[in-house]
Design a protein around this motif. Structure first.
Motif, PDB file in Angstrom:
ATOM      1  N   GLN A  85       0.836  -1.192   0.000  1.00  0.00           N
ATOM      2  CA  GLN A  85       0.000   0.000   0.000  1.00  0.00           C
ATOM      3  C   GLN A  85       0.873   1.245   0.000  1.00  0.00           C
ATOM      4  OE1 GLN A  85      -2.772   0.258   3.251  1.00  0.00           O
ATOM      5  NE2 GLN A  85      -3.952   1.863   2.248  1.00  0.00           N
ATOM      6  N   LEU A  86       0.507   2.177  -0.852  1.00  0.00           N
ATOM      7  CA  LEU A  86       1.202   3.452  -0.919  1.00  0.00           C
ATOM      8  C   LEU A  86       0.786   4.307   0.273  1.00  0.00           C
ATOM      9  CD1 LEU A  86       3.003   4.259  -3.348  1.00  0.00           C
ATOM     10  CD2 LEU A  86       1.143   5.712  -4.096  1.00  0.00           C
ATOM     11  N   PRO A  87       1.700   5.091   0.830  1.00  0.00           N
ATOM     12  CA  PRO A  87       1.282   6.035   1.869  1.00  0.00           C
ATOM     13  C   PRO A  87       0.233   6.994   1.310  1.00  0.00           C
ATOM     14  CG  PRO A  87       3.673   5.888   1.766  1.00  0.00           C
ATOM     15  CD  PRO A  87       3.135   5.147   0.571  1.00  0.00           C
ATOM     16  N   GLY A  88      -0.523   7.612   2.176  1.00  0.00           N
ATOM     17  CA  GLY A  88      -1.569   8.543   1.756  1.00  0.00           C
ATOM     18  C   GLY A  88      -1.009   9.827   1.163  1.00  0.00           C
ATOM     19  N   ALA A  89      -1.901  10.597   0.556  1.00  0.00           N
ATOM     20  CA  ALA A  89      -1.501  11.841  -0.101  1.00  0.00           C
ATOM     21  C   ALA A  89      -0.916  12.853   0.875  1.00  0.00           C
ATOM     22  CB  ALA A  89      -2.694  12.452  -0.841  1.00  0.00           C
ATOM     23  N   VAL A  90      -1.460  12.923   2.082  1.00  0.00           N
ATOM     24  CA  VAL A  90      -0.955  13.924   3.032  1.00  0.00           C
ATOM     25  C   VAL A  90       0.474  13.600   3.483  1.00  0.00           C
ATOM     26  CG1 VAL A  90      -1.307  14.986   5.286  1.00  0.00           C
ATOM     27  CG2 VAL A  90      -3.252  14.666   3.748  1.00  0.00           C
ATOM     28  N   PRO A  91       0.770  12.375   3.928  1.00  0.00           N
ATOM     29  CA  PRO A  91       2.168  12.096   4.285  1.00  0.00           C
ATOM     30  C   PRO A  91       3.137  12.280   3.117  1.00  0.00           C
ATOM     31  CG  PRO A  91       0.750  10.338   5.096  1.00  0.00           C
ATOM     32  CD  PRO A  91      -0.092  11.233   4.243  1.00  0.00           C
ATOM     33  N   LEU A  92       2.715  11.884   1.922  1.00  0.00           N
ATOM     34  CA  LEU A  92       3.590  12.064   0.760  1.00  0.00           C
ATOM     35  C   LEU A  92       3.762  13.542   0.426  1.00  0.00           C
ATOM     36  CD1 LEU A  92       2.468   9.116  -1.550  1.00  0.00           C
ATOM     37  CD2 LEU A  92       4.650   9.354  -0.344  1.00  0.00           C
ATOM     38  N   SER A  93       2.703  14.320   0.584  1.00  0.00           N
ATOM     39  CA  SER A  93       2.819  15.753   0.289  1.00  0.00           C
ATOM     40  C   SER A  93       3.784  16.430   1.264  1.00  0.00           C
ATOM     41  CB  SER A  93       1.448  16.434   0.320  1.00  0.00           C
ATOM     42  OG  SER A  93       0.930  16.497   1.628  1.00  0.00           O
ATOM     43  N   VAL A  94       3.783  15.983   2.520  1.00  0.00           N
ATOM     44  CA  VAL A  94       4.731  16.526   3.500  1.00  0.00           C
ATOM     45  C   VAL A  94       6.157  16.114   3.124  1.00  0.00           C
ATOM     46  CG1 VAL A  94       5.480  16.398   5.907  1.00  0.00           C
ATOM     47  CG2 VAL A  94       3.042  16.631   5.369  1.00  0.00           C
ATOM     48  N   GLU A  95       6.324  14.841   2.774  1.00  0.00           N
ATOM     49  CA  GLU A  95       7.653  14.350   2.405  1.00  0.00           C
ATOM     50  C   GLU A  95       8.234  15.095   1.207  1.00  0.00           C
ATOM     51  OE1 GLU A  95       9.804  10.338   0.669  1.00  0.00           O
ATOM     52  OE2 GLU A  95       7.827  10.131   1.592  1.00  0.00           O
ATOM     53  N   VAL A 155       0.316  15.433  -5.289  1.00  0.00           N
ATOM     54  CA  VAL A 155       0.513  13.986  -5.094  1.00  0.00           C
ATOM     55  C   VAL A 155      -0.601  13.223  -5.795  1.00  0.00           C
ATOM     56  CG1 VAL A 155       0.592  12.126  -3.399  1.00  0.00           C
ATOM     57  CG2 VAL A 155       1.778  14.274  -2.941  1.00  0.00           C
ATOM     58  N   ALA A 156      -1.833  13.701  -5.665  1.00  0.00           N
ATOM     59  CA  ALA A 156      -2.967  13.028  -6.308  1.00  0.00           C
ATOM     60  C   ALA A 156      -2.778  12.966  -7.819  1.00  0.00           C
ATOM     61  CB  ALA A 156      -4.273  13.745  -5.959  1.00  0.00           C
ATOM     62  N   LYS A 157      -2.269  14.039  -8.416  1.00  0.00           N
ATOM     63  CA  LYS A 157      -2.026  14.046  -9.864  1.00  0.00           C
ATOM     64  C   LYS A 157      -0.944  13.043 -10.232  1.00  0.00           C
ATOM     65  CE  LYS A 157      -1.378  17.163 -13.743  1.00  0.00           C
ATOM     66  NZ  LYS A 157      -1.298  18.552 -14.175  1.00  0.00           N
ATOM     67  N   ASN A 200      -2.879   5.479 -14.315  1.00  0.00           N
ATOM     68  CA  ASN A 200      -3.147   5.435 -15.758  1.00  0.00           C
ATOM     69  C   ASN A 200      -2.110   4.615 -16.506  1.00  0.00           C
ATOM     70  OD1 ASN A 200      -5.434   7.024 -15.486  1.00  0.00           O
ATOM     71  ND2 ASN A 200      -4.379   8.928 -15.997  1.00  0.00           N
ATOM     72  N   ARG A 201      -0.903   4.553 -15.975  1.00  0.00           N
ATOM     73  CA  ARG A 201       0.161   3.769 -16.612  1.00  0.00           C
ATOM     74  C   ARG A 201       0.215   2.341 -16.103  1.00  0.00           C
ATOM     75  NH1 ARG A 201       5.514   6.160 -16.278  1.00  0.00           N
ATOM     76  NH2 ARG A 201       4.982   7.398 -14.482  1.00  0.00           N
ATOM     77  N   GLY A 202      -0.713   1.971 -15.207  1.00  0.00           N
ATOM     78  CA  GLY A 202      -0.809   0.596 -14.743  1.00  0.00           C
ATOM     79  C   GLY A 202       0.136   0.217 -13.619  1.00  0.00           C
ATOM     80  N   LEU A 203       0.811   1.193 -13.006  1.00  0.00           N
ATOM     81  CA  LEU A 203       1.743   0.885 -11.925  1.00  0.00           C
ATOM     82  C   LEU A 203       1.053   0.802 -10.570  1.00  0.00           C
ATOM     83  CD1 LEU A 203       4.700   3.167 -13.024  1.00  0.00           C
ATOM     84  CD2 LEU A 203       4.564   0.683 -13.189  1.00  0.00           C
ATOM     85  N   LEU A 204      -0.076   1.480 -10.440  1.00  0.00           N
ATOM     86  CA  LEU A 204      -0.829   1.485  -9.190  1.00  0.00           C
ATOM     87  C   LEU A 204      -2.275   1.126  -9.464  1.00  0.00           C
ATOM     88  CD1 LEU A 204       0.440   4.863  -7.647  1.00  0.00           C
ATOM     89  CD2 LEU A 204       1.221   2.559  -7.063  1.00  0.00           C
ATOM     90  N   ILE A 205      -2.926   0.569  -8.447  1.00  0.00           N
ATOM     91  CA  ILE A 205      -4.359   0.308  -8.526  1.00  0.00           C
ATOM     92  C   ILE A 205      -5.015   0.874  -7.270  1.00  0.00           C
ATOM     93  CG2 ILE A 205      -4.245  -1.722 -10.026  1.00  0.00           C
ATOM     94  CD1 ILE A 205      -4.465  -3.458  -7.533  1.00  0.00           C
ATOM     95  N   ALA A 206      -6.224   1.387  -7.447  1.00  0.00           N
ATOM     96  CA  ALA A 206      -6.968   1.948  -6.322  1.00  0.00           C
ATOM     97  C   ALA A 206      -8.013   0.950  -5.868  1.00  0.00           C
ATOM     98  CB  ALA A 206      -7.637   3.245  -6.734  1.00  0.00           C
ATOM     99  N   SER A 207      -8.152   0.848  -4.579  1.00  0.00           N
ATOM    100  CA  SER A 207      -9.193   0.018  -3.986  1.00  0.00           C
ATOM    101  C   SER A 207     -10.021   0.940  -3.093  1.00  0.00           C
ATOM    102  CB  SER A 207      -8.570  -1.111  -3.177  1.00  0.00           C
ATOM    103  OG  SER A 207      -9.556  -1.918  -2.603  1.00  0.00           O
ATOM    104  N   PRO A 208     -11.171   1.389  -3.586  1.00  0.00           N
ATOM    105  CA  PRO A 208     -11.976   2.342  -2.816  1.00  0.00           C
ATOM    106  C   PRO A 208     -12.214   1.859  -1.380  1.00  0.00           C
ATOM    107  CG  PRO A 208     -12.874   2.111  -5.006  1.00  0.00           C
ATOM    108  CD  PRO A 208     -11.796   1.058  -4.858  1.00  0.00           C
ATOM    109  N   GLY A 209     -11.932   2.738  -0.458  1.00  0.00           N
ATOM    110  CA  GLY A 209     -12.098   2.409   0.951  1.00  0.00           C
ATOM    111  C   GLY A 209     -10.896   1.709   1.560  1.00  0.00           C
ATOM    112  N   TRP A 210      -9.960   1.272   0.745  1.00  0.00           N
ATOM    113  CA  TRP A 210      -8.789   0.545   1.235  1.00  0.00           C
ATOM    114  C   TRP A 210      -7.493   1.299   0.991  1.00  0.00           C
ATOM    115  CZ3 TRP A 210      -9.237  -3.591   4.314  1.00  0.00           C
ATOM    116  CH2 TRP A 210     -10.468  -4.238   4.330  1.00  0.00           C
ATOM    117  N   GLY A 211      -7.375   1.962  -0.162  1.00  0.00           N
ATOM    118  CA  GLY A 211      -6.169   2.709  -0.473  1.00  0.00           C
ATOM    119  C   GLY A 211      -5.667   2.439  -1.878  1.00  0.00           C
TER     120      GLY A 211
END
Length: 71
Positions: free
Chosen positions: A29-39, A47-49, A56-67
């Protein structure tokens, strides 16, 4: 990082490198947008963009409610 790149591209590049080198292994699981934005010292929307680009390039997948996970 390459200062000539827009901030979202720098974040996307750094995350892509972390996926490639195993810092974020497949299925992790990737860290959330807020911790990454601070880093990365950018706005959470930047970070969201970057994450959207990697999805879109297939490197990540989203699981709504999970991350967001490495594909």
């Amino acid at each position: 990082m390459d200062a000539a790149l827009p901030p979202w591209r720098r974040v996307a590049k750094a995350l892509e490198e972390r996926i490639a080198d195993g810092t974020y292994p497949k299925g992790s699981q990737l860290p959330g947008a807020v911790p990454l934005s601070v880093e990365f010292d950018v706005a959470p929307s930047t970070v969201a963009k970057a994450v959207r680009d990697l999805k879109n390039r297939g490197l990540l997948i989203a699981s709504p409610g999970w991350g967001t996970f490495v594909a």
